[in-house]
Design a protein around this motif. Sequence first.
Motif, mmCIF file in Angstrom:
data_model
loop_
_atom_site.group_PDB
_atom_site.id
_atom_site.type_symbol
_atom_site.label_atom_id
_atom_site.label_comp_id
_atom_site.label_asym_id
_atom_site.label_seq_id
_atom_site.Cartn_x
_atom_site.Cartn_y
_atom_site.Cartn_z
ATOM 1 N N GLU A 479 0.819 -1.209 0.000
ATOM 2 C CA GLU A 479 0.000 0.000 0.000
ATOM 3 C C GLU A 479 0.853 1.259 0.000
ATOM 4 O OE1 GLU A 479 0.678 -1.199 4.303
ATOM 5 O OE2 GLU A 479 0.266 -2.196 2.372
ATOM 6 N N ARG A 480 2.088 1.165 0.488
ATOM 7 C CA ARG A 480 2.993 2.309 0.488
ATOM 8 C C ARG A 480 3.560 2.549 -0.918
ATOM 9 N NH1 ARG A 480 4.561 3.378 5.918
ATOM 10 N NH2 ARG A 480 3.146 2.210 7.250
ATOM 11 N N THR A 483 0.751 4.237 -2.783
ATOM 12 C CA THR A 483 0.611 5.655 -2.434
ATOM 13 C C THR A 483 1.478 6.528 -3.336
ATOM 14 O OG1 THR A 483 0.046 5.191 -0.125
ATOM 15 C CG2 THR A 483 0.980 7.361 -0.611
ATOM 16 N N ALA A 487 0.327 9.020 -6.776
ATOM 17 C CA ALA A 487 0.656 10.439 -6.897
ATOM 18 C C ALA A 487 1.140 10.795 -8.297
ATOM 19 C CB ALA A 487 1.721 10.819 -5.865
ATOM 20 N N PRO A 632 9.249 8.354 2.495
ATOM 21 C CA PRO A 632 8.637 8.719 1.217
ATOM 22 C C PRO A 632 9.646 9.033 0.121
ATOM 23 C CG PRO A 632 7.531 9.832 3.033
ATOM 24 C CD PRO A 632 8.745 9.183 3.611
ATOM 25 N N VAL A 650 5.572 12.658 -2.049
ATOM 26 C CA VAL A 650 4.426 12.555 -1.147
ATOM 27 C C VAL A 650 4.919 12.850 0.262
ATOM 28 C CG1 VAL A 650 3.207 10.888 -2.596
ATOM 29 C CG2 VAL A 650 4.745 10.069 -0.814
ATOM 30 N N LEU A 653 3.726 8.168 3.752
ATOM 31 C CA LEU A 653 3.335 6.871 3.200
ATOM 32 C C LEU A 653 2.243 6.216 4.021
ATOM 33 C CD1 LEU A 653 6.877 5.415 2.351
ATOM 34 C CD2 LEU A 653 5.235 6.480 0.787
ATOM 35 N N GLY A 654 1.782 6.915 5.046
ATOM 36 C CA GLY A 654 0.766 6.346 5.928
ATOM 37 C C GLY A 654 1.317 6.178 7.329
#
Length: 689
Positions: A479-480, A483, A487, A632, A650, A653-654
Amino acid sequence: MQDTIIEALRRNASDEAIAAARQWVAAEPQQPQAHRWLALALQQHGDADAAQACIEQALALAPDDAALHLQHAGLLLAQRRIDDAGQALQRTTALNPNEFAAYLMQAHLALGREDIDEAERLGRMAARVEPDSPELGAIEGMVALRRGDADRALAVLSAASQRLPNDPRLLYALGFAYLAKDLLAFAEQAFRRVVELNPANPALRGLLVQLALRQGHADRAAETLREVLAMPDGDTPGMRRLAGELELASGQPLQALDYLRPLLAQLPGDRATLQLLLVAWQRLGREDEARSALDEALAAQAQLHDLWLARLAVAPVGSAEAVEVVERWLAAMPDHLPALEARMRLHDMNEDAAAAEAVARRIVALEPGRVSGEQRIVEALLARAPLDAVAHVQALIDAAPDAAHPELRVWLGAVQDRAGEPAAALATWLRLHGELAPSRLPLPPQAKAPAEWPPMGEVAADNPLRPLFVWGAPGSGVERVVTVMAAGSQVLRGDRFGPTPPADAFQNFHTLQRLANDTLSPGQFVQQWRDGLPARGIDDGNVIDWLLWWDNALLWALRPALPEGRLVVAVRDPRDMLLEWLALGAPAPLAVTSADEAARWLARALEQVAELHEQDLYTHLILRIDDAVNDPAAMGGLLEEAFGLRFPPVSSLGPGTLPAGHWRRYAQVLSAEFAHLTPVAVRLGYPDA
């Protein structure tokens, strides 16, 4: 306050609802929802003129609020058909159960007061009388829209609008259905048709301005806005705010200030206006003017949260000026929790840990369990007495309602981990997984490799399509990766993890069995996937498709029928992957009933990844993200190196994840599970210990 009004409306106690709504309006005159609910109460009371004035005030404050426009449409319908709509319609249907128009109007009024279930019931009653009426489509479509089913709403409303092309109610709803699907040009077309039918509607013209801006048509937006401001009722604070926004979008901050500066006195606590003002001042380099204007506004309105936040935004982060502003904020609002939280953060920025903890304890004294304060207290305890930090979080769990336990247990496990208690952390995580397992997906099936793979299909030299699939097993941090990719790409789709995933073979755990028994051919598999792309906003086959799951057996279809495809697999050290899966879960909500089961399943999944790579079964990239999982910039650099493209930066990354190599702290408590994973870790290039 809203719940009080709703309860009164449900009991038909309109006097109580009006009183509560008026109290809300007096307390928050810039809150459009307060005016909206007052309009609903007045509408139920039968005061249509006052209700109309209230909804227009709400629209002036929030001209781009879809729900307000739909309510406005319902109110206009009620005013055209009947004075005291609710009571009169009830009397009509009581006297004549076959009165179609009465059921229909009651359904519209139910929609206006957000009673979706009642609107649906009345629509069914009307359908018994006139089952083929296109007006039923309006009710059905609006109900679907309010329930978030934009696809069904769009289909139903489009069909109904073809039969009633000049019905403004249908066109209103159809416009919002298009908006829900992000089809801005179609939404604008629908709303422009409503304006043609009802020219005296400045609020709707304001929405057209917003739509034009979102599509990058600043000239069209400016023309529409000039028309609005020239209308007798068009020069409102909401329209002036739009004018300021438009000037900023056109690179004219000085002209934007001309529109926005007077609004500071009219709407001093309006967040959208304040944000636009801050942008204009910043672009012009007029920070001193910003300080002066905001301080002047605060002198008159010292109780407005957003006004204080705007003033704090002008001060350099962590500066003495920021401290001075927050101290003034606290003097004006001594028990205001956001002000206390700002003071706590400033203490931390200035490395005054004791003062920060003291403010945190004041916060939780005012609101026990408030996350910001409790987290800061736990951080302080971890620094000096780690086991006390664990006990503090456990006490919060004991005092919290059951619904809050899962999230708190995740935190408890993280605190136990940081406190050097791996066995306790593991026990906490496994208990949480056990509680959640009944509501989660089963682990996807895993197939054995065939004796021989089907040959790869030929890719035509002039084929421009290069679909890309992205997948990572639980704990991989895929998921990272997504992300950062999102973008830089408009074609990445993560809808397989959302509420309305595509219904194709990639989404179905039974696909492997269907491929094996020939009930699904490779061609059907790929064609079904292709056929679903337009509904996902992809006009051709060039998509980045984040997959819910992967098994090499899918190559039985992809090798012959989609040879132009590519696969990116995110990996980390498999032992870190298991630990993160147990500690933090995964994007795919898969059930974990034991650490051993999870380790064995993960080992088989990663063995397939190793076979994919070693045998070069499909065009692919193994993306090892161990050193970039919390960085990131490093993640962007890794993807740039892999694809030869620069990705936009970004900021995050969460939420933070476990660092690379953290699995070694659990080498004893998970020794048997890691034994399953070590061989495949070595195959993927990681050390055996």
